[in-house]
Design a protein around this motif. Structure first.
Motif, PDB file in Angstrom:
ATOM      1  N   VAL A  41      36.091  48.565  43.725  1.00 56.47           N
ATOM      2  CA  VAL A  41      34.885  48.431  42.796  1.00 56.47           C
ATOM      3  C   VAL A  41      35.620  47.208  41.700  1.00 56.47           C
ATOM      4  O   VAL A  41      36.866  47.418  41.239  1.00 56.47           O
ATOM      5  CB  VAL A  41      34.716  49.441  41.956  1.00 56.47           C
ATOM      6  N   VAL A  61      32.509  42.736  32.403  1.00 53.73           N
ATOM      7  CA  VAL A  61      31.454  42.290  31.222  1.00 53.73           C
ATOM      8  C   VAL A  61      31.730  40.816  30.812  1.00 53.73           C
ATOM      9  O   VAL A  61      32.814  40.245  30.915  1.00 53.73           O
ATOM     10  CB  VAL A  61      31.995  43.416  30.100  1.00 53.73           C
ATOM     11  N   PHE A  74      38.084  36.401  41.703  1.00 57.16           N
ATOM     12  CA  PHE A  74      38.859  37.148  40.730  1.00 57.16           C
ATOM     13  C   PHE A  74      40.034  36.192  40.455  1.00 57.16           C
ATOM     14  O   PHE A  74      40.569  35.874  41.444  1.00 57.16           O
ATOM     15  CB  PHE A  74      39.268  38.503  41.028  1.00 57.16           C
ATOM     16  N   GLY A  91      32.972  37.090  33.632  1.00 61.19           N
ATOM     17  CA  GLY A  91      33.347  38.182  33.053  1.00 61.19           C
ATOM     18  C   GLY A  91      34.865  38.439  32.951  1.00 61.19           C
ATOM     19  O   GLY A  91      35.737  37.636  33.449  1.00 61.19           O
ATOM     20  N   VAL A  92      35.064  39.395  32.174  1.00 61.98           N
ATOM     21  CA  VAL A  92      36.399  40.095  32.296  1.00 61.98           C
ATOM     22  C   VAL A  92      36.405  41.541  32.626  1.00 61.98           C
ATOM     23  O   VAL A  92      35.348  41.977  32.434  1.00 61.98           O
ATOM     24  CB  VAL A  92      37.180  39.797  30.827  1.00 61.98           C
ATOM     25  N   PRO A  93      37.450  42.203  32.822  1.00 64.11           N
ATOM     26  CA  PRO A  93      37.299  43.566  33.280  1.00 64.11           C
ATOM     27  C   PRO A  93      36.627  44.353  32.184  1.00 64.11           C
ATOM     28  O   PRO A  93      36.961  44.298  31.035  1.00 64.11           O
ATOM     29  CB  PRO A  93      38.912  43.979  33.264  1.00 64.11           C
ATOM     30  N   ALA A  94      35.774  45.427  32.754  1.00 64.64           N
ATOM     31  CA  ALA A  94      35.078  45.976  31.901  1.00 64.64           C
ATOM     32  C   ALA A  94      36.124  47.358  31.532  1.00 64.64           C
ATOM     33  O   ALA A  94      37.291  47.305  32.333  1.00 64.64           O
ATOM     34  CB  ALA A  94      33.903  46.921  32.631  1.00 64.64           C
ATOM     35  N   ASP A  95      35.839  48.185  30.609  1.00 61.20           N
ATOM     36  CA  ASP A  95      36.699  49.462  30.221  1.00 61.20           C
ATOM     37  C   ASP A  95      36.532  50.558  31.171  1.00 61.20           C
ATOM     38  O   ASP A  95      37.406  51.566  31.130  1.00 61.20           O
ATOM     39  CB  ASP A  95      36.224  50.042  28.812  1.00 61.20           C
ATOM     40  N   THR A  96      35.692  50.385  32.302  1.00 54.87           N
ATOM     41  CA  THR A  96      35.795  51.303  33.249  1.00 54.87           C
ATOM     42  C   THR A  96      36.923  51.801  33.872  1.00 54.87           C
ATOM     43  O   THR A  96      37.691  50.759  34.394  1.00 54.87           O
ATOM     44  CB  THR A  96      34.481  51.096  34.351  1.00 54.87           C
ATOM     45  N   ARG A 147      38.436  54.050  37.155  1.00 55.73           N
ATOM     46  CA  ARG A 147      38.283  55.226  38.278  1.00 55.73           C
ATOM     47  C   ARG A 147      39.517  54.831  39.347  1.00 55.73           C
ATOM     48  O   ARG A 147      39.755  53.572  38.968  1.00 55.73           O
ATOM     49  CB  ARG A 147      37.027  55.368  38.896  1.00 55.73           C
ATOM     50  N   VAL A 202      39.136  53.848  42.189  1.00 57.94           N
ATOM     51  CA  VAL A 202      38.692  52.769  43.035  1.00 57.94           C
ATOM     52  C   VAL A 202      38.442  51.604  42.464  1.00 57.94           C
ATOM     53  O   VAL A 202      38.239  50.565  43.175  1.00 57.94           O
ATOM     54  CB  VAL A 202      37.424  53.369  43.596  1.00 57.94           C
ATOM     55  N   ILE A 203      38.532  51.657  41.024  1.00 57.73           N
ATOM     56  CA  ILE A 203      38.434  50.292  40.188  1.00 57.73           C
ATOM     57  C   ILE A 203      39.635  49.358  40.263  1.00 57.73           C
ATOM     58  O   ILE A 203      40.665  50.001  39.656  1.00 57.73           O
ATOM     59  CB  ILE A 203      37.778  50.697  38.921  1.00 57.73           C
ATOM     60  N   ASP A 204      39.486  48.198  40.797  1.00 58.39           N
ATOM     61  CA  ASP A 204      40.501  47.229  40.277  1.00 58.39           C
ATOM     62  C   ASP A 204      40.136  46.473  39.019  1.00 58.39           C
ATOM     63  O   ASP A 204      39.239  45.678  38.923  1.00 58.39           O
ATOM     64  CB  ASP A 204      40.770  46.248  41.553  1.00 58.39           C
ATOM     65  N   TYR A 231      42.632  42.066  37.179  1.00 57.88           N
ATOM     66  CA  TYR A 231      42.270  40.536  37.093  1.00 57.88           C
ATOM     67  C   TYR A 231      42.122  40.231  35.724  1.00 57.88           C
ATOM     68  O   TYR A 231      41.739  41.020  34.825  1.00 57.88           O
ATOM     69  CB  TYR A 231      41.045  40.092  38.199  1.00 57.88           C
ATOM     70  N   SER A 269      36.551  37.018  36.208  1.00 57.76           N
ATOM     71  CA  SER A 269      35.894  36.959  37.257  1.00 57.76           C
ATOM     72  C   SER A 269      34.598  36.126  37.003  1.00 57.76           C
ATOM     73  O   SER A 269      34.058  35.665  36.114  1.00 57.76           O
ATOM     74  CB  SER A 269      35.182  38.422  37.513  1.00 57.76           C
TER      75      SER A 269
END
Lengths: 100, 100
Positions: free
Chosen positions: A94, A98, B7, B41-46, B48, B50-52, B55, B58
């Motif tokens: 995933v 943002v 990415f 975009g840039v990485p969100a704060d999520t 988990r 499975v989350i990469d 980077y 994007s």
């Protein structure tokens, strides 16, 4: 804007029934009302060293913001998809972004 | 529909000037006329497993078809971006998907 991108790798890519089942499951996600745009795909024929075309399915779901994304994650249809289909994939990756 | 997702990982993520330069370069791509939708975009704060989120930037560019994507790849503004910015990134990972 919040872009939720997921790549799925099937546990048994040689099994057409699994492929069909995962695709059908992914297609149910499109009906969840929280997203602004939804793209479901399979690897294109492009081939360059920087391209990862090893996955089986991709989703790119665009939300207005993280709040809308979070609502999607908790939506019963999404939870049902994970419950029904998680056994089909070997791996998911995933990327949440943002931006604008 | 053709979704081109890239990415970027900066060579020197600690250098704000490099970050600004790559972002500015990526923003020039948005003006290329072959795409139907463009998300940067840039990485969100999520967070988990499975989350990469490793980077730095994007892009998710949506084209009508592979032909439009191929025209983008060869567009002078895209080639100029690669020429000007390739030294800034350590790595890029591309996912091209066809679907609907």
């Amino acid at each position: 804007m919040f872009v939720h991108t997921v790549f799925f790798w099937l546990k048994h890519p040689e099994k057409q029934a699994d492929r069909d089942a995962l695709r059908a499951g992914i297609e149910t996600l499109r009906d969840i009302e929280h997203m602004d745009a939804a793209y479901i795909g399979v690897p294109a024929d492009t081939r360059r060293p920087v391209i990862d075309h090893s996955y089986d399915f991709s989703i790119t779901f665009v939300f207005a913001d993280q709040h809308a994304h979070d609502a999607y994650q908790e939506h019963p249809m999404h939870l049902k998809f994970v419950e029904n289909c998680a056994h089909l994939w070997e791996r998911v990756r995933v990327y949440d972004a943002v931006g604008h």
